[in-house]
Design a protein around this motif. Structure first.
Motif, PDB file in Angstrom:
ATOM      1  N   LEU A  14       0.817  -1.204   0.000  1.00 57.67           N
ATOM      2  CA  LEU A  14       0.000   0.000   0.000  1.00 57.67           C
ATOM      3  C   LEU A  14       0.858   1.265   0.000  1.00 57.67           C
ATOM      4  N   ARG A  15       1.985   1.238   0.686  1.00 58.54           N
ATOM      5  CA  ARG A  15       2.895   2.398   0.655  1.00 58.54           C
ATOM      6  C   ARG A  15       3.451   2.592  -0.758  1.00 58.54           C
ATOM      7  N   ARG A  16       3.828   1.493  -1.387  1.00 57.86           N
ATOM      8  CA  ARG A  16       4.363   1.570  -2.747  1.00 57.86           C
ATOM      9  C   ARG A  16       3.327   2.151  -3.706  1.00 57.86           C
ATOM     10  N   MET A  17       2.071   1.737  -3.559  1.00 59.84           N
ATOM     11  CA  MET A  17       1.030   2.168  -4.488  1.00 59.84           C
ATOM     12  C   MET A  17       0.480   3.553  -4.157  1.00 59.84           C
ATOM     13  N   ASN A  18       0.914   4.127  -3.054  1.00 62.17           N
ATOM     14  CA  ASN A  18       0.507   5.481  -2.684  1.00 62.17           C
ATOM     15  C   ASN A  18       1.713   6.383  -2.445  1.00 62.17           C
ATOM     16  N   ALA A 202     -22.831  -9.310 -12.101  1.00 64.31           N
ATOM     17  CA  ALA A 202     -21.794  -8.736 -11.223  1.00 64.31           C
ATOM     18  C   ALA A 202     -22.341  -7.504 -10.512  1.00 64.31           C
ATOM     19  N   ARG A 203     -21.963  -7.339  -9.247  1.00 67.03           N
ATOM     20  CA  ARG A 203     -22.451  -6.223  -8.436  1.00 67.03           C
ATOM     21  C   ARG A 203     -21.346  -5.193  -8.228  1.00 67.03           C
ATOM     22  N   PRO A 204     -21.613  -3.910  -8.525  1.00 68.65           N
ATOM     23  CA  PRO A 204     -20.625  -2.873  -8.204  1.00 68.65           C
ATOM     24  C   PRO A 204     -20.552  -2.713  -6.688  1.00 68.65           C
ATOM     25  N   VAL A 205     -19.338  -2.747  -6.136  1.00 66.75           N
ATOM     26  CA  VAL A 205     -19.217  -2.768  -4.675  1.00 66.75           C
ATOM     27  C   VAL A 205     -18.388  -1.623  -4.102  1.00 66.75           C
ATOM     28  N   THR A 206     -17.424  -1.108  -4.859  1.00 64.89           N
ATOM     29  CA  THR A 206     -16.564  -0.052  -4.316  1.00 64.89           C
ATOM     30  C   THR A 206     -15.656   0.457  -5.426  1.00 64.89           C
ATOM     31  N   THR A 207     -14.818   1.431  -5.087  1.00 64.33           N
ATOM     32  CA  THR A 207     -13.696   1.799  -5.945  1.00 64.33           C
ATOM     33  C   THR A 207     -12.427   1.673  -5.119  1.00 64.33           C
ATOM     34  N   VAL A 208     -11.345   1.321  -5.780  1.00 59.31           N
ATOM     35  CA  VAL A 208     -10.021   1.256  -5.169  1.00 59.31           C
ATOM     36  C   VAL A 208      -9.171   2.296  -5.886  1.00 59.31           C
ATOM     37  N   SER A 209      -8.608   3.244  -5.139  1.00 65.98           N
ATOM     38  CA  SER A 209      -7.894   4.360  -5.778  1.00 65.98           C
ATOM     39  C   SER A 209      -6.566   4.614  -5.089  1.00 65.98           C
ATOM     40  N   TYR A 210      -5.601   5.073  -5.880  1.00 58.68           N
ATOM     41  CA  TYR A 210      -4.220   5.219  -5.411  1.00 58.68           C
ATOM     42  C   TYR A 210      -3.449   6.034  -6.439  1.00 58.68           C
ATOM     43  N   THR A 211      -2.320   6.604  -6.029  1.00 61.07           N
ATOM     44  CA  THR A 211      -1.431   7.310  -6.952  1.00 61.07           C
ATOM     45  C   THR A 211       0.006   6.958  -6.595  1.00 61.07           C
ATOM     46  N   TYR A 212       0.766   6.507  -7.585  1.00 65.96           N
ATOM     47  CA  TYR A 212       2.156   6.146  -7.319  1.00 65.96           C
ATOM     48  C   TYR A 212       3.059   6.686  -8.418  1.00 65.96           C
ATOM     49  N   LYS A 264      -0.023  -9.032  -9.445  1.00 64.63           N
ATOM     50  CA  LYS A 264      -0.014  -7.678  -9.992  1.00 64.63           C
ATOM     51  C   LYS A 264      -0.494  -6.741  -8.881  1.00 64.63           C
ATOM     52  N   PRO A 265       0.270  -5.673  -8.571  1.00 71.26           N
ATOM     53  CA  PRO A 265      -0.006  -4.905  -7.354  1.00 71.26           C
ATOM     54  C   PRO A 265      -1.421  -4.361  -7.221  1.00 71.26           C
ATOM     55  N   ASN A 266      -1.963  -3.726  -8.272  1.00 68.68           N
ATOM     56  CA  ASN A 266      -3.289  -3.136  -8.087  1.00 68.68           C
ATOM     57  C   ASN A 266      -4.375  -4.207  -7.999  1.00 68.68           C
ATOM     58  N   CYS A 267      -4.137  -5.358  -8.606  1.00 77.20           N
ATOM     59  CA  CYS A 267      -5.088  -6.463  -8.494  1.00 77.20           C
ATOM     60  C   CYS A 267      -5.065  -7.040  -7.079  1.00 77.20           C
TER      61      CYS A 267
END
Length: 301
Positions: A14-18, A202-212, A264-267
């Protein structure tokens, strides 16, 4: 893997992806990328220097921002002018990311709900730090006794990015002008041969967001996550060649794998979110629970 070791590896992910947000990152030196007064990304200094060669398209840095020239006052004019610059830079060959040119158009806007201000070649988006959106599908099964397993894909060894690593059962970027649900159904059919009649459940459940930041480029990404319970007798099949194989694994094994370099990191982040939402990770037993949740849902700036 001991619980404390697993937790630390997840924190490292998570630190790497943010890492764009941490003190000492290149963020302090980046220029805001603005179109008609709206910020749509972050431009690293070495990219800003290259863009200064095209004053008819990009205004010189001013007040910490690089802007498109005001004469480019429409979606089409902006898109065509920037694409011409990128094609020139691509021919020069100095920017590594442009060697992976995909001929895929991504929308550029401040927020997902805003009308697009232009389109940009996918391979170039990290040069401008523009927000990229995608769709990721958690494909899982529930046995008659209630045991949860998850379908994972292993990426083809010929993929441009993260070849051979574990992935969600299906995922893909949002191309300009294409909706989220349409992308979901298309990627399920193309990558995993999941029929539309199943994918549409398929059900939409959330978003996952990050900046690296990686190799001097800025990746600001938001993934729309969907949960798809697949029939017990259904097996995904390799479709368009982007995947080499699929595996159905017990959820405890999946949890172990997300903390490894085989994912794969974001996956891995999308799966981590699934584990939290389905109570396979709980605050009473995971001391880093709050850090996990915060790291999965950073605001894209």
């Amino acid at each position: 893997m001991a619980n404390s070791v697993w937790s630390e590896k997840i924190l490292q992910l998570l630190r790497r992806m943010n890492n764009f947000y941490v003190p000492g990152s290149c963020r302090a030196n980046c220029f805001r990328f603005e179109i008609d007064g709206a910020q749509v990304g972050w431009i690293p200094p070495h990219v800003a220097a290259l863009l200064s060669r095209y004053p008819d398209v990009f205004s010189p840095p001013h007040g910490g921002a690089v802007s498109l020239c005001h004469s480019l006052d429409s979606y089409g004019r902006r898109s065509e002018a920037v694409d011409a610059v990128l094609q020139t830079l691509r021919q020069e060959g100095s920017l590594t990311c442009l060697r992976g040119w995909r001929d895929e158009k991504y929308s550029v806007m401040s927020k997902f709900s805003d009308p697009p201000l232009m389109w940009m070649e996918r391979a170039a988006t990290s040069l401008f730090g523009v927000k990229r959106y995608g769709v990721h599908i958690n494909g899982y099964t529930v046995s008659d006794s209630g045991e949860v397993s998850m379908w994972l894909a292993r990426r083809s060894p010929t993929k441009q990015t993260y070849p051979g690593l574990l992935d969600n059962v299906a995922a893909g970027g949002l191309a300009a002008g294409v909706g989220v649900k349409h992308t979901l159904v298309k990627e399920c059919e193309e990558e995993a041969c999941i029929p539309a009649a199943i994918a549409e459940k398929a059900r939409p459940v959330t978003t996952v967001s990050y900046t690296y930041v990686d190799e001097g480029e800025v990746f600001a990404e938001c993934q729309f996550a969907f949960d798809l319970e697949l029939p017990l007798d259904f097996k995904p099949r390799v479709g368009d060649g982007e995947v080499q194989d699929f595996y159905l694994l017990p959820i405890d094994k999946v949890k172990e794998l997300v903390a490894t370099d085989d994912f794969k990191p974001n996956c891995a982040m999308v799966v981590l979110d699934f584990l939290i939402r389905h109570s396979f990770i709980e605050p009473d037993t995971e001391p880093c629970y709050q850090e996990f949740v915060a790291g999965l849902h950073q605001t894209l700036e």
